[in-house]
Design a protein around this motif. Structure first.
Motif, PDB file in Angstrom:
ATOM      1  N   ARG A 118       0.851  -1.041  -0.190  1.00 22.26           N
ATOM      2  CA  ARG A 118       0.107  -0.016   0.031  1.00 22.26           C
ATOM      3  C   ARG A 118       0.881   1.298  -0.045  1.00 22.26           C
ATOM      4  O   ARG A 118       1.854   1.421   1.010  1.00 22.26           O
ATOM      5  CB  ARG A 118      -0.953   0.076   1.181  1.00 22.26           C
ATOM      6  CG  ARG A 118      -1.880   1.353   1.130  1.00 22.26           C
ATOM      7  CD  ARG A 118      -2.697   1.514   2.518  1.00 22.26           C
ATOM      8  NE  ARG A 118      -3.197   2.586   2.572  1.00 22.26           N
ATOM      9  CZ  ARG A 118      -3.485   3.479   3.378  1.00 22.26           C
ATOM     10  NH1 ARG A 118      -3.201   3.113   4.624  1.00 22.26           N
ATOM     11  NH2 ARG A 118      -4.351   4.445   3.432  1.00 22.26           N
ATOM     12  N   PHE A 119       0.562   2.030  -1.031  1.00 22.62           N
ATOM     13  CA  PHE A 119       1.272   3.487  -1.071  1.00 22.62           C
ATOM     14  C   PHE A 119       0.251   4.485  -0.794  1.00 22.62           C
ATOM     15  O   PHE A 119      -1.004   4.460  -1.441  1.00 22.62           O
ATOM     16  CB  PHE A 119       2.024   3.557  -2.359  1.00 22.62           C
ATOM     17  CG  PHE A 119       3.355   3.006  -2.356  1.00 22.62           C
ATOM     18  CD1 PHE A 119       4.699   3.481  -1.813  1.00 22.62           C
ATOM     19  CD2 PHE A 119       3.551   1.857  -3.005  1.00 22.62           C
ATOM     20  CE1 PHE A 119       5.614   2.758  -1.949  1.00 22.62           C
ATOM     21  CE2 PHE A 119       4.720   1.050  -2.971  1.00 22.62           C
ATOM     22  CZ  PHE A 119       5.663   1.877  -2.540  1.00 22.62           C
ATOM     23  N   LEU A 120       0.419   5.331  -0.106  1.00 20.62           N
ATOM     24  CA  LEU A 120      -0.443   6.665   0.195  1.00 20.62           C
ATOM     25  C   LEU A 120      -0.587   7.554  -0.881  1.00 20.62           C
ATOM     26  O   LEU A 120       0.582   7.770  -1.633  1.00 20.62           O
ATOM     27  CB  LEU A 120      -0.094   7.339   1.379  1.00 20.62           C
ATOM     28  CG  LEU A 120      -0.021   6.580   2.881  1.00 20.62           C
ATOM     29  CD1 LEU A 120       0.376   7.504   3.741  1.00 20.62           C
ATOM     30  CD2 LEU A 120      -1.316   5.852   3.007  1.00 20.62           C
ATOM     31  N   GLY A 121      -1.867   8.106  -1.294  1.00 21.16           N
ATOM     32  CA  GLY A 121      -1.771   9.040  -2.275  1.00 21.16           C
ATOM     33  C   GLY A 121      -1.157  10.514  -1.758  1.00 21.16           C
ATOM     34  O   GLY A 121      -1.016  10.702  -0.315  1.00 21.16           O
ATOM     35  N   ALA A 122      -1.043  11.278  -2.519  1.00 20.86           N
ATOM     36  CA  ALA A 122      -0.233  12.483  -2.134  1.00 20.86           C
ATOM     37  C   ALA A 122      -0.970  13.436  -1.169  1.00 20.86           C
ATOM     38  O   ALA A 122      -0.156  14.381  -0.400  1.00 20.86           O
ATOM     39  CB  ALA A 122       0.188  13.321  -3.313  1.00 20.86           C
TER      40      ALA A 122
END
Length: 335
Positions: A118-122
């Motif tokens: 999981r990568f967070l949005g900006a």
């Protein structure tokens, strides 16, 4: 060419973004997601480039691009490996915790395998359950690769770079010493990182992309105040070709692998630790580094780690002062 993923399901919806980041057009007829495009790059790239050209000429349906609507370009990736290309940063941070730095760190890159599920949005918040964990920002450059063969040379590795972007590689500094003492690396001390709204093909960066390095000031703001503006192309001991070759020494890499530069860090004008922006220096890309400089100067750190309500902004501008990748702007929030 600039690519982004609008929030949609787990893997986002692939869109082309205009060079000025004002407009987008859907790319779903070419590939539904960025990962799908990377998996079939030879077919998809020329089609995506043609669509990008049509967007610039207003020849396709378009909508306003809002960075708040963007997920991470790759909301989940097959691989996330973060290097430490700026050895000046490594030296300072190790000095802060009283650890010696072997000479080999200047010739053999450090790298850890991070969580890529999981990568967070900006614009997503930085979730922080406990302020005592010592939450820190880390402003870095990332590249996304295509398929990379095992044993690739650094020179050939550069040709496998498909996209370039930014990351806030969040660290929980007060958890790191205990984990490293176990001798098995980071786990709990490295929560989800946030990616820039847009990833960019190297050719679209012009002279800012040279010799496997991104050149230009990486702007970092903390609570609205300028915190850092280190040049990403300066004091980078290992370029991305070297980092990719290091990772691929014993295994091949799959398309969609994300490789990080480590915290961007410049030495001071005198060759020593950098100075704060307020004192005429280039500042810092993480809090740990300024705390180390404070400890060297006064015997104790002064700058606190991130607290609930703090805001972090990371961005890079081009020569016309236009945002290249969009901005990572996050608020620290309790879980």
């Amino acid at each position: 060419m600039k690519l982004a993923s609008l929030k949609h399901g787990r893997d986002g919806r692939l869109v082309i973004v205009s060079n000025d980041l004002a407009w987008f057009t859907d790319a779903f007829l070419i590939a539904p997601t960025l990962q799908a495009a990377l998996d079939d790059w030879d077919r998809c790239e020329p089609l995506l480039r043609a669509l990008a050209e049509s967007l610039e000429h207003e020849a396709v349906p378009r909508g306003r691009f809002h960075e708040r609507d963007a997920a991470a370009p790759l909301p989940r990736a097959y691989q996330w490996a973060d290097g430490s290309a700026y050895v000046n940063h490594v030296e300072l941070v190790r000095k802060a915790r009283g650890a010696e730095m072997p000479d080999t760190f200047w010739t053999d890159p450090l790298m850890y395998q991070g969580g890529s599920d999981r990568f967070l949005g900006a614009r997503d918040a930085i979730p922080l359950a406990d302020e005592s964990w010592g939450c820190d920002l880390e402003a870095e450059i990332v590249v996304v690769t295509g398929d990379v063969p095992q044993g690739v040379t650094p020179e050939h590795a550069r040709a496998h770079i498909r996209l370039v972007g930014l990351v806030n590689d969040v660290s929980l500094r007060n958890l790191i010493p205990g984990e490293l003492a176990k001798g098995f690396g980071f786990v709990q001390s490295k929560p989800a990182s946030a990616l820039s709204p847009v990833f960019v093909t190297p050719d679209a960066l012009g002279d800012a992309w040279m010799d496997g390095k991104l050149h230009g000031a990486l702007s970092v703001q903390l609570n609205g105040a300028e915190f850092g503006r280190a040049d990403a192309g300066v004091d980078m001991t290992f370029d991305f070709g070297v980092l990719i070759a290091h990772l691929a020494r014993t295994r091949s890499l799959v398309a969609g692998s994300i490789i990080g530069s480590g915290t961007v860090s410049n030495k001071g004008a005198d060759g020593g630790p950098g100075q704060p922006v307020a004192q005429g220096g280039l500042g810092y890309s993480c809090i740990a580094e300024v705390r180390t400089v404070e400890t060297i100067a006064t015997g104790a750190p002064v700058t606190p780690f991130l607290k609930h309500g703090d805001t972090v902004r990371i961005e890079m501008l081009d020569g016309r002062h236009h945002s290249i990748f969009g901005a990572i702007e996050q608020v620290v929030e309790p879980v």
